[in-house]
Design a protein around this motif. Structure first.
Motif, PDB file in Angstrom:
ATOM      1  N   ALA A 151       0.821  -1.216   0.000  1.00 14.85           N
ATOM      2  CA  ALA A 151       0.000   0.000   0.000  1.00 14.85           C
ATOM      3  C   ALA A 151       0.853   1.263   0.000  1.00 14.85           C
ATOM      4  O   ALA A 151       0.393   2.331  -0.421  1.00 14.85           O
ATOM      5  CB  ALA A 151      -0.923  -0.007   1.213  1.00 14.85           C
ATOM      6  N   GLY A 152       2.095   1.151   0.462  1.00 16.73           N
ATOM      7  CA  GLY A 152       2.966   2.321   0.530  1.00 16.73           C
ATOM      8  C   GLY A 152       3.461   2.822  -0.808  1.00 16.73           C
ATOM      9  O   GLY A 152       4.021   3.926  -0.887  1.00 16.73           O
ATOM     10  N   VAL A 153       3.285   2.041  -1.889  1.00 14.29           N
ATOM     11  CA  VAL A 153       3.682   2.518  -3.215  1.00 14.29           C
ATOM     12  C   VAL A 153       2.704   3.603  -3.648  1.00 14.29           C
ATOM     13  O   VAL A 153       1.495   3.375  -3.694  1.00 14.29           O
ATOM     14  CB  VAL A 153       3.695   1.363  -4.243  1.00 14.29           C
ATOM     15  CG1 VAL A 153       3.982   1.901  -5.645  1.00 14.29           C
ATOM     16  CG2 VAL A 153       4.739   0.326  -3.857  1.00 14.29           C
ATOM     17  N   SER A 154       3.219   4.771  -3.968  1.00 11.13           N
ATOM     18  CA  SER A 154       2.357   5.900  -4.312  1.00 11.13           C
ATOM     19  C   SER A 154       1.679   5.662  -5.658  1.00 11.13           C
ATOM     20  O   SER A 154       2.193   4.920  -6.509  1.00 11.13           O
ATOM     21  CB  SER A 154       3.180   7.188  -4.382  1.00 11.13           C
ATOM     22  OG  SER A 154       4.068   7.134  -5.491  1.00 11.13           O
ATOM     23  N   THR A 168      11.188  -0.948  -5.805  1.00 10.81           N
ATOM     24  CA  THR A 168      10.128   0.003  -5.461  1.00 10.81           C
ATOM     25  C   THR A 168       9.255  -0.545  -4.346  1.00 10.81           C
ATOM     26  O   THR A 168       8.899   0.172  -3.397  1.00 10.81           O
ATOM     27  CB  THR A 168       9.273   0.309  -6.702  1.00 10.81           C
ATOM     28  OG1 THR A 168      10.109   0.852  -7.721  1.00 10.81           O
ATOM     29  CG2 THR A 168       8.178   1.309  -6.375  1.00 10.81           C
ATOM     30  N   ALA A 169       8.893  -1.820  -4.449  1.00  8.61           N
ATOM     31  CA  ALA A 169       8.019  -2.426  -3.445  1.00  8.61           C
ATOM     32  C   ALA A 169       8.681  -2.455  -2.074  1.00  8.61           C
ATOM     33  O   ALA A 169       8.083  -2.056  -1.066  1.00  8.61           O
ATOM     34  CB  ALA A 169       7.622  -3.837  -3.878  1.00  8.61           C
ATOM     35  N   ALA A 189       8.692  -5.707   5.688  1.00  4.84           N
ATOM     36  CA  ALA A 189      10.040  -5.825   5.137  1.00  4.84           C
ATOM     37  C   ALA A 189      10.783  -7.067   5.610  1.00  4.84           C
ATOM     38  O   ALA A 189      11.946  -7.268   5.262  1.00  4.84           O
ATOM     39  CB  ALA A 189      10.853  -4.576   5.493  1.00  4.84           C
ATOM     40  N   GLU A 190      10.134  -7.911   6.373  1.00  9.61           N
ATOM     41  CA  GLU A 190      10.777  -9.125   6.877  1.00  9.61           C
ATOM     42  C   GLU A 190      10.913 -10.159   5.759  1.00  9.61           C
ATOM     43  O   GLU A 190      10.007 -10.347   4.946  1.00  9.61           O
ATOM     44  CB  GLU A 190       9.947  -9.701   8.023  1.00  9.61           C
ATOM     45  CG  GLU A 190      10.544 -10.957   8.645  1.00  9.61           C
ATOM     46  CD  GLU A 190       9.683 -11.505   9.768  1.00  9.61           C
ATOM     47  OE1 GLU A 190       9.949 -12.623  10.226  1.00  9.61           O
ATOM     48  OE2 GLU A 190       8.725 -10.804  10.166  1.00  9.61           O
ATOM     49  N   TRP A 191      12.050 -10.830   5.722  1.00 11.13           N
ATOM     50  CA  TRP A 191      12.284 -11.858   4.696  1.00 11.13           C
ATOM     51  C   TRP A 191      11.425 -13.089   4.984  1.00 11.13           C
ATOM     52  O   TRP A 191      11.433 -13.622   6.095  1.00 11.13           O
ATOM     53  CB  TRP A 191      13.766 -12.244   4.672  1.00 11.13           C
ATOM     54  CG  TRP A 191      14.113 -13.228   3.585  1.00 11.13           C
ATOM     55  CD1 TRP A 191      14.465 -12.935   2.298  1.00 11.13           C
ATOM     56  CD2 TRP A 191      14.155 -14.656   3.688  1.00 11.13           C
ATOM     57  NE1 TRP A 191      14.713 -14.087   1.592  1.00 11.13           N
ATOM     58  CE2 TRP A 191      14.537 -15.155   2.427  1.00 11.13           C
ATOM     59  CE3 TRP A 191      13.907 -15.560   4.721  1.00 11.13           C
ATOM     60  CZ2 TRP A 191      14.682 -16.518   2.168  1.00 11.13           C
ATOM     61  CZ3 TRP A 191      14.041 -16.916   4.467  1.00 11.13           C
ATOM     62  CH2 TRP A 191      14.431 -17.391   3.209  1.00 11.13           C
ATOM     63  N   ALA A 242      10.970  -8.587   0.606  1.00  9.44           N
ATOM     64  CA  ALA A 242      12.418  -8.783   0.782  1.00  9.44           C
ATOM     65  C   ALA A 242      12.895  -9.966  -0.047  1.00  9.44           C
ATOM     66  O   ALA A 242      13.967  -9.922  -0.674  1.00  9.44           O
ATOM     67  CB  ALA A 242      12.735  -8.996   2.266  1.00  9.44           C
ATOM     68  N   TYR A 243      12.108 -11.033  -0.064  1.00 14.66           N
ATOM     69  CA  TYR A 243      12.459 -12.197  -0.891  1.00 14.66           C
ATOM     70  C   TYR A 243      12.509 -11.784  -2.365  1.00 14.66           C
ATOM     71  O   TYR A 243      13.468 -12.120  -3.082  1.00 14.66           O
ATOM     72  CB  TYR A 243      11.432 -13.309  -0.688  1.00 14.66           C
ATOM     73  CG  TYR A 243      11.759 -14.593  -1.424  1.00 14.66           C
ATOM     74  CD1 TYR A 243      12.442 -15.624  -0.785  1.00 14.66           C
ATOM     75  CD2 TYR A 243      11.396 -14.781  -2.763  1.00 14.66           C
ATOM     76  CE1 TYR A 243      12.755 -16.797  -1.453  1.00 14.66           C
ATOM     77  CE2 TYR A 243      11.704 -15.941  -3.439  1.00 14.66           C
ATOM     78  CZ  TYR A 243      12.376 -16.951  -2.780  1.00 14.66           C
ATOM     79  OH  TYR A 243      12.689 -18.117  -3.461  1.00 14.66           O
ATOM     80  N   ASP A 244      11.503 -11.060  -2.830  1.00 15.01           N
ATOM     81  CA  ASP A 244      11.458 -10.650  -4.233  1.00 15.01           C
ATOM     82  C   ASP A 244      12.654  -9.786  -4.610  1.00 15.01           C
ATOM     83  O   ASP A 244      13.191  -9.902  -5.721  1.00 15.01           O
ATOM     84  CB  ASP A 244      10.170  -9.877  -4.519  1.00 15.01           C
ATOM     85  CG  ASP A 244       8.922 -10.749  -4.467  1.00 15.01           C
ATOM     86  OD1 ASP A 244       9.053 -11.990  -4.419  1.00 15.01           O
ATOM     87  OD2 ASP A 244       7.812 -10.181  -4.457  1.00 15.01           O
TER      88      ASP A 244
END
Length: 525
Positions: A267-270, A322-323, A332-334, A345-347
């Motif tokens: 959701a944080g992607v503008s 970007t994500a 942000a946890e793997w 993080a994996y991506d």
């Protein structure tokens, strides 16, 4: 319907629906929950993978593009592309199958006995295969491999180590490239072998990647093989592997991941950032569409496959960065693939891999340059008719300008003398030129796809993406042209001056980049 989906014939579109229904059921969370294996590239265990592939084979999906005589469906590779795209989108472990990795060389070069022993059970999903071409000291330079195959009484003895092998730990057989004539040239010194991975002297080791799944090292410790393990002709390994790599590099699986990753952006992607990524996805879509169209028409595929590989894998990296940079702290946890949890993080780590696999992207840029610089670059496919559409008419004008700049750059700038050579002899200049060429083709193809799309949300999506592409790519092409022309191109009496002024004047014609990004943001909410 996904806004990003490809334009397909009615028959192929129906088959896509069947694939989607099958994979949605196969990959339902309650089906995969007990089969997670983060040490495998697929994220799932071998039991699930084998069962899934056999089910896909039962539905005639696994080998749809192999010849009928070899147990396949006899369809064009476009059908295989569509399956790979959907398998990637759904996270299904049926992309790097035995058919995908070994089917092409077995079909083209295998004896009937070899096909019966190895290809037939790959087609039915019963066994897995691997390709073992590369080595730690060679990388993309297959001419530098050191694994040897020495003639012995009754056959051959193989010695050496193969590296970076996908799925080596679970494969039943590997196609191995070895030097059989150390005194010959690279193009005549190599031979392909079919090596059963349970043969005496074969030692497979797993090496964890940064995302914790493993690639394999295959140690060949004086492995004895009969003549029946030679695949194709002795001394023809180089030409055979080049044919195999050409077939593999055109996969559309990367576009399937692009579609998937765009759907799960945090959701944080503008909205403007989301719109920018979608505009880039429309450009990659156009390159993929060209591949589909060529395959269905039976046209030969050359540099076009490398363009798909470069453009799609680099967009994956952009989406992943970007994500993750927009994700909240708790996102942000793997988390390993196929496990519940945030994937960003994996991506971000995983996006590195496709740009290296099947040849690093810079190697592909070299191949694109070699092919394009031997062509008349002033010629382009005629633009699709755009009656009464001021946006697409503006796109067509901008694409025509960019095409002229590209051709003039090849004719003049790349031939300028520099340090006793020509500018075009330097890899950095050639790669900059390739990026210009990709940008020009993105302008042309994205606009053409928008013109062909019927009225509706996807048409609006593609039109705005085409105008964003036209605006940004034209400026990128001119920026590259100025760098390759040097200071001469900055003078008012140089042809680049006129093109540059026109490019800036054309930005608002048919709508500005900001206006069309805003439209894309609304369409992709």
């Amino acid at each position: 319907m996904r806004l990003t989906e490809l334009r397909l014939s009615p028959e192929l579109a129906q088959w896509r629906r069947e694939i989607r229904d099958f994979l949605a059921a196969e990959m339902a969370s309650d089906n995969v929950a007990e089969h997670v294996d983060p040490t495998d590239l697929t994220g799932l265990d071998l039991d699930f993978e084998r069962r899934h592939q056999m089910e896909a084979a039962n539905r005639d999906m696994l080998a749809v593009s192999l010849p009928v005589a070899d147990g396949g469906g006899g369809r064009s590779r476009a059908w295989k592309h569509v399956y790979d795209l959907e398998a990637a989108f759904h996270g299904a472990p049926s992309i790097d199958t035995g058919v995908t990795l070994c089917g092409s060389v077995l079909t083209r070069f295998g004896s009937q006995a070899q096909k019966n022993q190895w290809l037939a059970p790959m087609v039915s999903g019963e066994i897995l295969g691997a390709i073992a071409y590369s080595e730690a000291g060679a990388g993309n330079d297959l001419a530098a491999i050191s694994t040897t195959g020495v003639r012995d009484s009754g056959g051959w003895v193989l010695a050496g180590t193969k590296s970076h092998v996908t799925g080596a730990h679970k494969a039943d057989v590997a196609v191995v490239l070895a030097v059989t004539d150390p005194k010959g040239s690279a193009r005549s010194s190599m031979t392909m072998f079919l090596v059963p991975l349970d043969a005496p002297g074969v030692d497979v080791k797993r090496r964890p990647t940064i995302n914790h799944w493993t690639l394999g090292e295959i140690n060949l410790l004086q492995v004895r093989l009969g003549d029946d393990c030679v695949l194709g002709e002795v001394g023809e390994g180089w030409s055979q592997v080049m044919a195999a790599v050409a077939a593999e590099r055109g996969s559309l699986a990367h576009y399937g991941w692009i579609e998937q990753w765009l759907q799960r952006l945090p959701a944080g992607v503008s909205p403007p950032e989301r719109a920018r990524l979608h505009a880039a996805a429309a450009r990659v879509r156009a390159f993929c569409q060209r591949l589909i169209d060529f395959e269905e028409a039976g046209r030969p595929i050359g540099y076009e496959a490398s363009v798909v590989k470069v453009a799609s894998t680099e967009l994956l990296q952009d989406i992943a960065r970007t994500a993750l940079s927009s994700a909240g702290q708790d996102e942000a946890e793997w988390t390993p693939m196929a496990e519940d949890g945030p994937p960003y993080a994996y991506d971000a780590l995983e996006a590195i891999h496709p740009s290296l696999s099947v040849g690093a992207n810079e190697t592909h840029r070299d191949m694109i340059a070699s092919e394009l610089l031997n062509r008349d670059l002033s010629a382009a496919a005629p633009p699709a008719a755009t009656p009464n559409d001021p946006v697409l008419s503006a796109c067509a004008e901008q694409a025509a300008q960019a095409r002229q700049v590209l051709a003039l750059t090849a004719q003049h700038a790349l031939r300028r003398p520099l340090y006793g050579k020509q500018v075009g002899d330097f890899q950095a200049a050639r790669h900059r030129f390739v990026d210009m060429a990709i940008a020009v083709e993105a302008m042309e193809l994205t606009a053409a796809e928008a013109a062909l799309s019927p009225a509706g949300a996807q048409h609006d999506y593609l039109v705005s993406a085409a105008k964003v592409a036209a605006n940004e790519a034209l400026l990128d092409v001119l920026a590259g042209a100025h760098q390759l022309h040097g200071a001469d191109g900055y003078y008012d009496d140089h042809y680049l001056a006129t093109f540059t002024r026109r490019a800036w004047a054309a930005q608002a014609r048919g709508g500005s980049t900001a206006e069309h990004l805003d439209r894309l943001a609304r369409l992709t909410e």
